[in-house]
Design an enzyme around this catalytic site. Structure first.
Site, PDB file in Angstrom:
ATOM      1  N   TYR A  33     -65.899   0.463 -42.553  1.00 30.35           N
ATOM      2  CA  TYR A  33     -66.529   1.414 -43.470  1.00 30.35           C
ATOM      3  C   TYR A  33     -67.805   1.979 -42.885  1.00 30.35           C
ATOM      4  CZ  TYR A  33     -70.233  -1.841 -44.918  1.00 30.35           C
ATOM      5  OH  TYR A  33     -71.319  -2.670 -44.929  1.00 30.35           O
ATOM      6  N   ARG A  52     -70.223   5.334 -34.576  1.00 25.16           N
ATOM      7  CA  ARG A  52     -70.057   3.908 -34.862  1.00 25.16           C
ATOM      8  C   ARG A  52     -68.719   3.650 -35.536  1.00 25.16           C
ATOM      9  NH1 ARG A  52     -74.599   1.068 -38.349  1.00 25.16           N
ATOM     10  NH2 ARG A  52     -73.584   2.256 -39.992  1.00 25.16           N
ATOM     11  N   ARG A 100     -47.180  -8.029 -47.223  1.00 27.41           N
ATOM     12  CA  ARG A 100     -48.239  -8.917 -46.759  1.00 27.41           C
ATOM     13  C   ARG A 100     -47.774  -9.837 -45.635  1.00 27.41           C
ATOM     14  NH1 ARG A 100     -50.746 -13.764 -47.193  1.00 27.41           N
ATOM     15  NH2 ARG A 100     -53.020 -13.688 -47.190  1.00 27.41           N
ATOM     16  N   HIS A 102     -49.886 -11.467 -41.883  1.00 28.57           N
ATOM     17  CA  HIS A 102     -51.174 -11.339 -41.188  1.00 28.57           C
ATOM     18  C   HIS A 102     -51.166 -10.401 -39.970  1.00 28.57           C
ATOM     19  CE1 HIS A 102     -52.088 -14.714 -43.783  1.00 28.57           C
ATOM     20  NE2 HIS A 102     -53.354 -14.662 -43.423  1.00 28.57           N
ATOM     21  N   LYS A 148     -68.447  -2.801 -38.146  1.00 25.74           N
ATOM     22  CA  LYS A 148     -68.789  -2.568 -39.564  1.00 25.74           C
ATOM     23  C   LYS A 148     -67.534  -2.766 -40.407  1.00 25.74           C
ATOM     24  CE  LYS A 148     -71.883   0.278 -42.392  1.00 25.74           C
ATOM     25  NZ  LYS A 148     -72.694  -0.832 -42.865  1.00 25.74           N
ATOM     26  N   GLU A 181     -80.282 -10.457 -38.995  1.00 20.63           N
ATOM     27  CA  GLU A 181     -80.526  -9.196 -39.710  1.00 20.63           C
ATOM     28  C   GLU A 181     -80.491  -9.479 -41.197  1.00 20.63           C
ATOM     29  OE1 GLU A 181     -77.306  -6.338 -39.113  1.00 20.63           O
ATOM     30  OE2 GLU A 181     -75.835  -7.960 -39.078  1.00 20.63           O
ATOM     31  N   LEU A 206     -75.356  -5.699 -36.716  1.00 21.80           N
ATOM     32  CA  LEU A 206     -74.798  -4.348 -36.749  1.00 21.80           C
ATOM     33  C   LEU A 206     -75.747  -3.412 -35.995  1.00 21.80           C
ATOM     34  CD1 LEU A 206     -72.424  -2.784 -38.185  1.00 21.80           C
ATOM     35  CD2 LEU A 206     -74.209  -1.930 -39.713  1.00 21.80           C
TER      36      LEU A 206
END
Ligand code: PDD
Length: 284
Positions: A33, A52, A100, A102, A148, A181, A206
């Protein structure tokens, strides 16, 4: 006016917008995101955020065929439809919906793309009104915090602890006692000797776009500056602590774990850098 979301190729009223329950973002947090601030229709550091996003997608081997330029067109349209000129854009890309299992879907499915926007004002011009408190917590996240990813459970839990303590942010530290962070921001200090410090980039933090923009604003200032790690002890003894991030801008932290930092007021570094950053994004 009803809020509008972009979801997989169409613009929908936010209240009806949905993704498949087998979306891998929903089931595995298998996605990426970005959060961007926009001021008076000017996107802050858009190129950094899109670069990014591209990097994060590459790191998780998620192939989004839309180019950054095409994404910008959609972002602009979401802003227009929501009549947001100053606020936040949220965008999320996941590996799409599949039964579903993995491993990645054997037959690749179309990635899901969601973009929303909402109004949010710039921080107040008076920096004293833009200060906050923080708590400190052990960093128990995974080893690739440079991506991210939408896997934010440790960040959510840390942020909830901060909220319960009446604080804005949880500042995280690693097993050696070095600050990494914040749960949703990068951390800077002016240490006891007067040196401005922030942790160098690596897989444990990040690479903040605001961090990069603030670094660029530092070039012609006379602050002694070093990208070096600092400990929890350095943090507690700092003259100033401040955070950077798309939702924090440059935010002074004047109380840490209930104790005053420095003289308890925003310091000269945070004051200068907030001012420069707001100018940089056209908000001052
Ligand atoms: N968070 N570190 C973490 C863990 C973050 O989640 C963020 C941003 C930052 C600052 O990055 P940037 O300057 O590019 O916003 C650092 C966003 C705002 C969020 O999750 O809402």
């Amino acid at each position: 006016m009803a809020a509008t979301a972009y979801v997989n190729g169409s613009y929908r009223p936010l209240r009806d917008a949905s993704v498949n329950i087998e979306d891998r973002g929903f089931q595995f947090g298998d996605g990426i995101y970005e959060v961007l601030y926009v001021h008076n229709n000017r996107l802050a550091d858009a190129q950094l955020h899109l670069a990014r996003l591209t990097r994060s997608l590459g790191e998780i081997e998620l192939n989004l065929t839309l180019t950054p330029a095409a994404l910008l067109v959609i972002i602009r349209e979401v802003l227009r439809r929501n009549r947001v000129s100053t606020g936040l854009v949220y965008m999320q890309v996941t590996r799409g919906a599949a039964r579903r299992d993995h491993p990645f879907p054997a037959v690749p499915v179309r990635p899901s793309l969601v973009i929303t926007a909402r109004t949010r004002p710039a921080p107040p011009r008076d920096i004293a009104a833009w200060t906050g408190a923080a708590i400190t917590l052990p960093d128990d996240r995974w080893g690739r915090c440079d991506i991210k990813s939408t896997n934010l459970l440790p960040n959510v839990l840390a942020k909830q602890k901060a909220k319960l303590a009446g604080a804005y942010e949880a500042i995280l530290y690693d097993e050696q006692g070095y600050v990494t962070e914040g749960a949703s921001s990068n951390v800077w200090i002016v240490d006891a000797t007067g040196t401005l410090r922030t942790r160098p980039l690596g897989q444990d933090i990040l690479p903040g776009c605001t961090r990069a923009a603030v670094l660029a604003q530092l070039r012609d200032s006379d602050f002694p500056f070093a990208q070096t790690q600092f400990t929890l002890e350095d943090l507690r003894g700092a003259r100033e602590i401040f955070l950077t991030g798309a939702t924090s801008f440059v935010k002074p932290i004047t109380r840490l774990d209930g104790i005053s930092i420095g003289n308890g007021h925003p310091g000269p570094a945070a004051t200068l850098l907030l001012d420069r950053y707001l100018r940089h994004i056209g908000a001052a």
